[in-house]
Design an enzyme around this catalytic site. Structure first.
Site, short mmCIF file in Angstrom:
data_model
loop_
_atom_site.label_atom_id
_atom_site.label_comp_id
_atom_site.label_asym_id
_atom_site.label_seq_id
_atom_site.Cartn_x
_atom_site.Cartn_y
_atom_site.Cartn_z
N HIS A 145 0.85 -1.19 0.00
CA HIS A 145 0.00 0.00 0.00
C HIS A 145 0.89 1.24 0.00
O HIS A 145 1.71 1.43 0.89
CB HIS A 145 -0.92 0.01 1.22
CG HIS A 145 -2.03 -1.00 1.13
ND1 HIS A 145 -3.16 -0.77 0.38
CD2 HIS A 145 -2.16 -2.23 1.66
CE1 HIS A 145 -3.95 -1.83 0.46
NE2 HIS A 145 -3.37 -2.73 1.23
N LYS A 166 -0.26 11.43 1.75
CA LYS A 166 0.38 10.80 0.58
C LYS A 166 -0.27 11.25 -0.73
O LYS A 166 0.41 11.63 -1.68
CB LYS A 166 0.30 9.27 0.69
CG LYS A 166 1.00 8.67 1.88
CD LYS A 166 1.05 7.15 1.79
CE LYS A 166 -0.32 6.50 1.76
NZ LYS A 166 -1.10 6.71 2.98
N ASP A 184 -2.14 4.05 -4.06
CA ASP A 184 -2.77 3.19 -3.05
C ASP A 184 -2.26 1.75 -3.08
O ASP A 184 -1.87 1.20 -2.06
CB ASP A 184 -4.29 3.20 -3.18
CG ASP A 184 -4.96 2.55 -1.99
OD1 ASP A 184 -4.52 2.82 -0.86
OD2 ASP A 184 -5.89 1.76 -2.18
N ARG A 250 19.38 14.50 10.49
CA ARG A 250 19.73 15.89 10.19
C ARG A 250 20.90 15.99 9.22
O ARG A 250 20.97 16.91 8.41
CB ARG A 250 20.05 16.65 11.48
CG ARG A 250 18.87 16.67 12.45
CD ARG A 250 19.07 17.67 13.56
NE ARG A 250 19.11 19.03 13.07
CZ ARG A 250 19.16 20.10 13.86
NH1 ARG A 250 19.15 19.96 15.17
NH2 ARG A 250 19.21 21.30 13.34
#
Length: 317
Positions: A145, A166, A184, A250
Site C-alpha cells: 500500500h 500521501k 494506493d 539531520r
C-alpha cells in the site's frame, strides 16, 4: 513455480500489438496449457527421438534447422517422430521464419491438445521477444500500500499511514510535471538483473482517491504525459506525522534501506507537520538520490570538510 497459460501468453502478445508477429494454426486448442517459465527449448534432439533431457514443459521453438530436418524424413518416419514427441505435455510449439509445419504435425498436435503457431520473426528475435514479453508475468510479485511516482526520472514509492498526506503530495507532484504510476496499491516484481519494477494496479489503473473530492482519473485529468504503467523502484520515502520526541535525521551520513523482494532499496523517513512543503521535500530527496548515484554525497562531503577544518585548527596550535 510462477506460470501463465497459453491464452495469457497470446493475450500479452496482442496487448503489445502482436510484437511476436504470430499466427495461430490450431485455433483455440491448448489455450489452458501452462507455460512454466520464459526459458525456451529447441527440440532438435527430440526430433532424433532422444528424450532423456527433453524440456517439454517449456515453449518449443522450431527454426530453420529443425524444419529442414523434418523435410528430409519420409512421411512414415515423420508421423512416428511427431507421435512420440508430441505425446509429451508440451504447452505450445512455435515455428519461426514463417515456416508452415507439415499437416501431420498439426493433426497430431491437435490430438494432443498442443497449440501451434508460426511467426515471421527469426529464431533469435523470437527468443528475445518471448523473454521481454513474459518475464515480468512469471516473476514473484509483492504488493504494498503506497503510491509510486516518477520524480525527475527517479522511481519513488511514497509510504505512510492513512491521512498523513500521501495523495495530496502525489497530486502536487503531478501538477508540477512528475508522473504517476500507481496510487494506493503497487505491485512490484524483481527482474533477473536485480531491478525491482513497480506497476499500476490493473483494477485501479491511474485513479486516485482524494478525500473531500472523491476518485479522480489522472490520465483524463492531467493527460497521458502525467502517467506511466511501470517504473523501476529507486527510492522509498515514508511520511509520518511529526513527533516532538523523535530524533530525525539531520545530516544523512548513514544510508538507510527498506527490504523489498530480498533487495535493499534506499529509504528515507520524512516527518510531516504544518508548514512543511512535502512535495518540495520529495523532489529534493529524488534530486539528492541522483547526485549520490553520480558519486556525490552532500552529507559526506560536508563531513569531510568539517573534519579537515578541525584537523587544520589542531595543526595550527
Amino acid at each position: 513455480m510462477p506460470k501463465i497459460t497459453v491464452e495469457k501468453f497470446l493475450e500479452l502478445n496482442e496487448n503489445k500489438n502482436n510484437i511476436l508477429k504470430i499466427r495461430r494454426l490450431t485455433g483455440f486448442i491448448g489455450m489452458e496449457n501452462e507455460i512454466l517459465g520464459y526459458d525456451i527449448n529447441r527440440p532438435g534432439m527430440a526430433l532424433f527421438k532422444y528424450f532423456k533431457d527433453f524440456a517439454y514443459e517449456r515453449i518449443q521453438i522450431l527454426g530453420k534447422g529443425e524444419a529442414n530436418y523434418i523435410i528430409t524424413l519420409d512421411e512414415e518416419n515423420k508421423i512416428d517422430v511427431f507421435e512420440e514427441m508430441l505425446s509429451y505435455k508440451i504447452p505450445i510449439c512455435i515455428f519461426t521464419y514463417s515456416i508452415i509445419p507439415p499437416e501431420s504435425f498439426l493433426e497430431i498436435a491437435k490430438k494432443n491438445n498442443i497449440c501451434v503457431i508460426i511467426s515471421e520473426l527469426k529464431t533469435s528475435d523470437m527468443i528475445r521477444g518471448i523473454e521481454s514479453l513474459i518475464e515480468e508475468e512469471l516473476l514473484e510479485s509483492f504488493t504494498i500500500h503506497g503510491g509510486l511516482v516518477e520524480v525527475f526520472g527517479v522511481g519513488v514509492l511514497i509510504l505512510g499511514k492513512s491521512g498523513v498526506g500521501k495523495s495530496e503530495a502525489t497530486l502536487e507532484l503531478i501538477s508540477k510535471g512528475h508522473r504517476l504510476i500507481s496510487d494506493d496499491i503497487v505491485e512490484f516484481k524483481k527482474l533477473k538483473d536485480g531491478r525491482i519494477i513497480g506497476r499500476k494496479n490493473e483494477f485501479i489503473k491511474h485513479n486516485m482517491e482524494v478525500r473531500g473530492i472523491g476518485v479522480v482519473d489522472i490520465s483524463r485529468l492531467s493527460g497521458m504525459s502525467a502517467i506511466r504503467d511501470k517504473k523501476r523502484l529507486d527510492l522509498i520515502i515514508e511520511l509520518e506525522h511529526w513527533k516532538d520526541d523523535e530524533q530525525y535525521e539531520r545530516m544523512g551520513l548513514f544510508d538507510k534501506t527498506y527490504n523489498i523482494l530480498n533487495t535493499e532499496v534506499p529509504y528515507q523517513k520524512i516527518p510531516v507537520r504544518s508548514g512543511r512543503n512535502i512535495c518540495i521535500l520529495i523532489e529534493t530527496a529524488a534530486k539528492n538520490y541522483r547526485l549520490k548515484q553520480m558519486g556525490y554525497n552532500s552529507a559526506k562531503e560536508l563531513d569531510k570538510a568539517l573534519i579537515a577544518q578541525i584537523e587544520k585548527k589542531k595543526a595550527s596550535k
